[in-house]
Design an enzyme around this catalytic site. Structure first.
Site, short mmCIF file in Angstrom:
data_model
loop_
_atom_site.label_atom_id
_atom_site.label_comp_id
_atom_site.label_asym_id
_atom_site.label_seq_id
_atom_site.Cartn_x
_atom_site.Cartn_y
_atom_site.Cartn_z
N ARG A 168 0.82 -1.22 0.00
CA ARG A 168 0.00 0.00 0.00
C ARG A 168 0.85 1.26 0.00
NH1 ARG A 168 -4.65 -1.72 4.26
NH2 ARG A 168 -2.83 -2.54 5.31
N LYS B 52 8.89 -18.25 24.50
CA LYS B 52 9.75 -17.09 24.22
C LYS B 52 10.54 -16.79 25.49
CE LYS B 52 7.56 -15.98 20.28
NZ LYS B 52 8.19 -16.21 18.97
N HIS C 133 6.89 -22.68 7.54
CA HIS C 133 8.30 -22.62 7.13
C HIS C 133 9.16 -23.69 7.79
CE1 HIS C 133 9.00 -20.16 10.79
NE2 HIS C 133 10.25 -20.53 10.67
N GLU D 283 12.89 -20.28 22.30
CA GLU D 283 13.48 -19.08 21.70
C GLU D 283 13.93 -18.14 22.80
OE1 GLU D 283 11.25 -17.80 17.88
OE2 GLU D 283 9.72 -18.53 19.23
N HIS E 204 3.90 -25.21 13.69
CA HIS E 204 5.25 -25.81 13.69
C HIS E 204 5.34 -27.07 14.57
CE1 HIS E 204 6.01 -22.12 11.73
NE2 HIS E 204 6.27 -21.38 12.78
N ASP F 99 0.39 -19.49 17.78
CA ASP F 99 1.54 -19.04 16.97
C ASP F 99 2.50 -20.19 16.68
OD1 ASP F 99 3.20 -16.94 15.77
OD2 ASP F 99 4.57 -17.25 17.46
N LYS G 219 12.86 -26.43 6.55
CA LYS G 219 14.16 -26.55 7.23
C LYS G 219 14.82 -27.87 6.85
CE LYS G 219 12.90 -23.72 11.22
NZ LYS G 219 13.83 -22.62 11.31
N LYS H 264 1.22 -18.63 7.14
CA LYS H 264 0.47 -18.88 8.36
C LYS H 264 0.29 -17.58 9.14
CE LYS H 264 2.49 -19.47 12.36
NZ LYS H 264 3.47 -18.55 12.96
N ASP I 272 -3.64 -1.34 -3.35
CA ASP I 272 -4.29 -2.01 -2.22
C ASP I 272 -5.27 -3.04 -2.78
OD1 ASP I 272 -5.60 -2.82 -0.02
OD2 ASP I 272 -6.32 -0.84 0.62
C1 BG6 Z 1 7.03 -17.95 13.38
C2 BG6 Z 1 6.39 -17.40 14.62
O1 BG6 Z 1 6.12 -18.69 12.64
O2 BG6 Z 1 8.13 -18.79 13.75
C3 BG6 Z 1 7.40 -16.66 15.46
O3 BG6 Z 1 5.33 -16.54 14.27
C4 BG6 Z 1 8.60 -17.51 15.76
O4 BG6 Z 1 6.82 -16.21 16.69
C5 BG6 Z 1 9.15 -18.13 14.47
O5 BG6 Z 1 9.60 -16.71 16.36
C6 BG6 Z 1 10.25 -19.14 14.77
O6 BG6 Z 1 10.86 -19.53 13.59
P1 BG6 Z 1 12.36 -20.02 13.57
O7 BG6 Z 1 12.58 -20.47 12.16
O8 BG6 Z 1 13.20 -18.83 13.97
O9 BG6 Z 1 12.47 -21.12 14.57
#
Ligand code: BG6
Length: 481
Positions: free
Chosen positions: A43, A327, A167, A205, A229, A224, A171, A137, A83
């Site tokens: 945008r 986290k 994602h 993390e 994941h 999340d 990996k 996602k 947009d």
């Molecule tokens: C994302 C989450 O999908 O994955 C994040 O929204 C998270 O909160 C991240 O930090 C972690 O990905 P990676 O590849 O750094 O383990």
């Protein structure tokens, strides 16, 4: 233009941190289709020249990328400020873009905008049978909103055109898990409740939420990380061997695992789940603030989840799967632990018997990529009173095994984008998979509500609330810390 990738949300965080760099590396390695144009759409009303100048500055200096590659890459890019969540925006995009034979869209937008964008792009003639749609996602915030998004996308494209990203599936070590299980005869016969005591999956993390809190506070760790994941990793560990690597063969096996996950009830949530939220503390020797202070108000969102899950099928009955993610944890670690049962009877007497510990397969995904199997070994030397035994790791580290060949650690999105261009959906999530995962997560969320389970505070820089330890210790097990 014969082929184009349209990046919706081209100036956003995901595009900046992951997508543009991944595309650049694919180009550097000669893996992008030659005639592929890259069209950034956002945008922001800025000129193409200023968009490209700031992108080029952000991309320069990356490993393995010289000025020639950057120049070629920048030559592929156009920027169109539109947009597409408004009908007139999609019409403007169609006009500015001109005819393209093979279009792919990457939706790096808030998922609440997917439906409107799809409807408008379709109405503007920008989605046809050959178009591919890549969706980031989270697909929804619960089952109902996920179904609504999936239905809106299904109204403009067939399932074969849709690539839902998780994602983690891009990996290297996650894909290696498939190789480990199904390219070796060694593990498959042992991969059952007869020999495996339990499984642990940890995604820890060290980062906090920071600026992402407006998104995160609405989702929390369960939505999340667990919904996608963590459940994907669980599926890859637990699934039956697929008939081949056909996308639907693999995905059908994953759905079967999700369907076998025992739903949480109010009582089992109280006993077998832990919610946490980080307080101020120290991470890596540096003081950090509490989640509440980052958000700036009282909030009941969890930043940590630990679960004891049960998979009700023949292979896994009675084998707990312990999951935890958080986290601001003590260290960054993504790890899968397959803990085998002890030997049924020890023939080692005296000192040797005390040394005996069950085998364990540890798959490290982050920060190191390593697969390690612990085996009992006789310690060399002469001993009084029987053999001395020692636990020794048999290790397959990607870095040391492949060295230079392994090269730069790839961004997970590189693999996934390449697969989109190849039209291979194996590493993408099917609609029923996403919805089944939401069914499980919604059940847990409901159980938390009924049980009035609010997040327990934990110190930033720790391994989560004490309840997380109780989760494993109650059955005589322990997290591998
Ligand atoms: C994302 C989450 O999908 O994955 C994040 O929204 C998270 O909160 C991240 O930090 C972690 O990905 P990676 O590849 O750094 O383990």
């Amino acid at each position: 233009m014969t082929q184009a990738l349209v990046l919706l949300g081209a100036t956003g965080d995901l595009a900046r941190r992951m997508l543009w760099p991944s595309l650049l590396h694919l180009d550097a390695d000669g893996l992008l289709p030659k005639a592929l144009g890259l069209i950034g759409v956002a945008r922001h009303d800025e000129t193409e020249a200023s968009f490209k100048a700031s992108l080029e500055a952000a991309l320069s200096g990356r490993e393995g990328v010289d000025n020639g590659v950057i120049a070629r890459f920048m030559g592929r890019i156009r920027y169109l400020p539109c947009d597409v969540t408004k009908p007139e925006g999609a019409v403007a995009l169609a006009k500015a873009m001109g005819p393209v034979e093979q279009l792919t869209y990457f939706f790096a937008l808030s998922p609440s905008l997917y439906a409107a964008a799809c409807t408008n792009l379709k109405a503007a003639g920008l989605i046809v049978d050959s178009t591919r749609l890549v969706l980031e996602k989270p697909i929804g915030r619960d089952l109902a909103s996920s179904k609504a998004i999936n239905a809106a996308v299904a109204a403009v494209a067939k399932e074969e055109q849709i690539f839902r990203i998780d994602h983690y599936l891009g990996k290297e070590t996650v894909q290696n898990l498939i190789a480990l299980r199904f390219a070796n005869t060694l593990f498959e016969p042992l991969w059952t409740n007869r020999t495996i005591d339990h499984v642990q999956i940890t995604i820890a993390e060290t980062e906090g939420i920071g600026d992402r809190w407006p998104y995160y506070d609405e989702y929390g760790a369960l939505r999340d990380m667990v919904q996608n994941h963590m459940l994907q990793l669980l599926c890859l560990v637990a699934m039956e061997p697929p008939s081949d690597l056909d996308p639907d063969a693999v995905r059908s096996e994953k759905v079967k695992v999700l369907r076998s996950l025992r739903p949480f009830t109010q009582a089992s949530a109280q006993q077998h789940s832990v919610r946490g939220q980080y307080m101020a503390g120290n991470v890596g020797g540096k003081p950090v603030t509490a989640y509440l202070d980052e958000v700036g108000r009282a909030t009941g969102t969890e930043t940590f989840v630990a679960l004891r899950c049960e998979i009700d099928n023949w292979r896994w009955a009675g084998v707990p799967f312990f999951l935890r993610t958080g986290k601001r944890m003590a260290e960054r670690r993504t790890q899968i632990v397959i803990q085998f049962k002890p030997v049924p009877h020890s023939i080692f007497q005296g000192a040797g018997s005390q040394d005996l510990s069950p085998n364990r397969l540890v798959i490290d995904l982050q920060p190191d990529e390593d697969i390690s199997l612990s085996l009992m070994n006789k310690r060399p030397g002469l001993d009084h009173g029987g053999m001395r035994l020692q636990n020794m790791p048999l290790s397959l580290s990607l870095a040391s095994s492949y060295g230079g060949e392994n090269g730069r650690r790839r961004i997970a999105y590189e693999r996934l984008l390449l697969d989109v261009f190849r039209g291979d959906r194996t590493l993408f999530v099917r609609r029923d998979e996403v919805e089944q995962a939401w069914t499980f997560v919604d059940g847990l969320e409901k159980a938390w509500l009924e049980a009035q389970m609010t997040p327990k505070p934990y110190l930033a820089g720790s391994w989560g609330p004490s309840g997380a330890f109780g989760l494993t210790e109650r059955s005589g097990r322990q997290w591998l810390d």
